[in-house]
Design an enzyme around this catalytic site. Structure first.
Site, PDB file in Angstrom:
ATOM      1  N   GLU A  28      78.734  20.980 -32.909  1.00 39.06           N
ATOM      2  CA  GLU A  28      79.195  22.286 -33.405  1.00 39.06           C
ATOM      3  C   GLU A  28      78.016  23.107 -33.922  1.00 39.06           C
ATOM      4  O   GLU A  28      76.997  22.552 -34.335  1.00 39.06           O
ATOM      5  CB  GLU A  28      80.247  22.026 -34.500  1.00 39.06           C
ATOM      6  CG  GLU A  28      80.730  23.220 -35.287  1.00 39.06           C
ATOM      7  CD  GLU A  28      81.529  24.223 -34.476  1.00 39.06           C
ATOM      8  OE1 GLU A  28      81.010  24.669 -33.443  1.00 39.06           O
ATOM      9  OE2 GLU A  28      82.629  24.606 -34.903  1.00 39.06           O
ATOM     10  N   ASP A  75      81.736  26.374 -41.806  1.00 39.42           N
ATOM     11  CA  ASP A  75      81.827  27.395 -42.844  1.00 39.42           C
ATOM     12  C   ASP A  75      82.966  26.971 -43.779  1.00 39.42           C
ATOM     13  O   ASP A  75      82.771  26.136 -44.656  1.00 39.42           O
ATOM     14  CB  ASP A  75      82.077  28.723 -42.120  1.00 39.42           C
ATOM     15  CG  ASP A  75      81.951  29.946 -42.992  1.00 39.42           C
ATOM     16  OD1 ASP A  75      81.091  29.960 -43.876  1.00 39.42           O
ATOM     17  OD2 ASP A  75      82.710  30.903 -42.780  1.00 39.42           O
TER      18      ASP A  75
HETATM   19  P1  IMP Z   1      85.165  27.792 -40.209  1.00 47.51           P
HETATM   20  O1  IMP Z   1      86.449  27.479 -39.516  1.00 47.51           O
HETATM   21  O2  IMP Z   1      85.354  28.740 -41.350  1.00 47.51           O
HETATM   22  O3  IMP Z   1      84.396  26.555 -40.605  1.00 47.51           O
HETATM   23  O4  IMP Z   1      84.298  28.642 -39.197  1.00 47.51           O
HETATM   24  C1  IMP Z   1      83.582  28.034 -38.213  1.00 47.51           C
HETATM   25  C2  IMP Z   1      83.299  28.995 -37.096  1.00 47.51           C
HETATM   26  O5  IMP Z   1      83.092  30.334 -37.591  1.00 47.51           O
HETATM   27  C3  IMP Z   1      82.033  28.587 -36.410  1.00 47.51           C
HETATM   28  O6  IMP Z   1      82.298  27.719 -35.334  1.00 47.51           O
HETATM   29  C4  IMP Z   1      81.463  29.914 -35.975  1.00 47.51           C
HETATM   30  O7  IMP Z   1      81.981  30.252 -34.694  1.00 47.51           O
HETATM   31  C5  IMP Z   1      81.971  30.922 -36.977  1.00 47.51           C
HETATM   32  N1  IMP Z   1      80.970  31.231 -38.014  1.00 47.51           N
HETATM   33  C6  IMP Z   1      80.968  30.827 -39.297  1.00 47.51           C
HETATM   34  N2  IMP Z   1      79.908  31.293 -39.973  1.00 47.51           N
HETATM   35  C7  IMP Z   1      79.199  32.008 -39.070  1.00 47.51           C
HETATM   36  C8  IMP Z   1      77.964  32.761 -39.157  1.00 47.51           C
HETATM   37  O8  IMP Z   1      77.274  32.836 -40.195  1.00 47.51           O
HETATM   38  N3  IMP Z   1      77.566  33.366 -38.004  1.00 47.51           N
HETATM   39  C9  IMP Z   1      78.275  33.306 -36.837  1.00 47.51           C
HETATM   40  N4  IMP Z   1      79.416  32.621 -36.720  1.00 47.51           N
HETATM   41  C10 IMP Z   1      79.885  31.984 -37.823  1.00 47.51           C
END
Ligand code: IMP
Ligand code: MG
Length: 184
Positions: free
Chosen positions: A103, A107
Site C-alpha cells: 500500500e 491515513d
Molecule cells: P485511509 O483509508 O484514510 O487510511 O486512506 C488511505 C488512502 O487515502 C490511501 O490509500 C491514499 O489513496 C489516500 N491518501 C491518504 N493520505 C494521502 C495523501 O497524503 N496523499 C494522497 N493520498 C492520500
C-alpha cells in the site's frame, strides 16, 4: 516551471532516500519469506503501483503479484468516509496462500481495515501489510503494520504513486502540497 511546482511546498522524501528504503524493505521481505515460499504481493491500486514495481525488483524469493483496486464512497481529497468498495478484484483465489499487501499510505486506516477484512475472509495462510508511508496521528482504526517505509506528519503528500486529483503519481519523490492548494 514544471507543472507540479505550483502545488509544491517541499520535497519530503527524495528519490535516493526512497529507493534506499524500498531496497531495505525488499531485502527484509526476502529473508522473512525465504523459508515460507508461495508469496503473493497484493498491490492496492492505484497508489501502490510505483512502490510495488520497485519493491518486487528487490525481492529475491519467488513470488507473484496481483492487484486490488478500492475506493471510498464520497471521499474528498483529504479524508476517507469509512465506506470502502472494491472496484477491481484479485485475479485469483488466495485461500491457503501467504499474502503481503503493498500500500502507498495509511491515513485513517479505514481503507486498509476493509481490505484486510475482505482478505482474511478468504482464509489465506497468512496476511501481512507493507506500507510505504504511515500517518500515525490520523489513525481512527487499529492496523498492524509489518513493514513500514516512513512515518510522516499529518501533511497531504503526492508523488511516487500518490495523487493530487489523480495527477503527479509519476514523480520519483514524495512531496508536500502547499496547504492553500488542498481542496477538501
Ligand atoms: P485511509 O483509508 O484514510 O487510511 O486512506 C488511505 C488512502 O487515502 C490511501 O490509500 C491514499 O489513496 C489516500 N491518501 C491518504 N493520505 C494521502 C495523501 O497524503 N496523499 C494522497 N493520498 C492520500
Ligand atoms: Mg489515492
Amino acid at each position: 516551471m514544471k507543472p507540479y511546482e505550483k502545488y509544491l511546498q517541499e520535497i519530503l522524501i527524495d528519490e535516493t532516500t526512497l529507493q534506499n528504503r524500498v531496497k531495505q524493505l525488499g531485502e527484509q521481505i526476502s529473508s522473512d519469506y525465504a523459508e515460507r515460499g508461495d508469496l503473493l504481493l497484493i498491490c492496492i491500486l492505484k497508489g501502490g503501483i510505483m512502490f510495488l514495481v520497485d519493491l518486487t525488483r528487490h525481492i529475491s524469493t519467488p513470488h507473484e503479484i496481483d492487484f486490488l483496486a478500492v475506493s471510498s464512497y464520497g471521499r474528498g481529497a483529504r479524508s476517507s468516509t469509512g465506506s470502502v468498495r472494491i472496484d477491481m478484484d484479485l485475479s485469483r483465489q488466495v485461500e491457503g496462500r501467504h499474502l503481503l499487501i503493498v500500500e502507498d499510505i495509511i491515513d485513517s486506516g479505514q481503507t486498509l481495515r476493509f481490505v484486510m477484512d475482505v482478505l482474511e475472509a478468504r482464509r489465506p495462510a497468512s496476511l501481512r501489510l507493507c506500507t510505504l508511508l504511515n500517518k500515525p496521528s490520523r489513525r481512527t482504526v487499529q492496523i498492524p503494520i509489518d513493514y513500514l517505509g516512513f512515518d510522516i506528519e499529518d501533511k497531504f503528500v503526492f508523488g511516487y504513486g500518490l495523487d493530487l486529483d489523480e495527477k503527479f503519481r509519476n514523480l520519483p519523490f514524495i512531496a508536500v502540497v502547499k496547504p492553500e492548494m488542498i481542496y477538501e
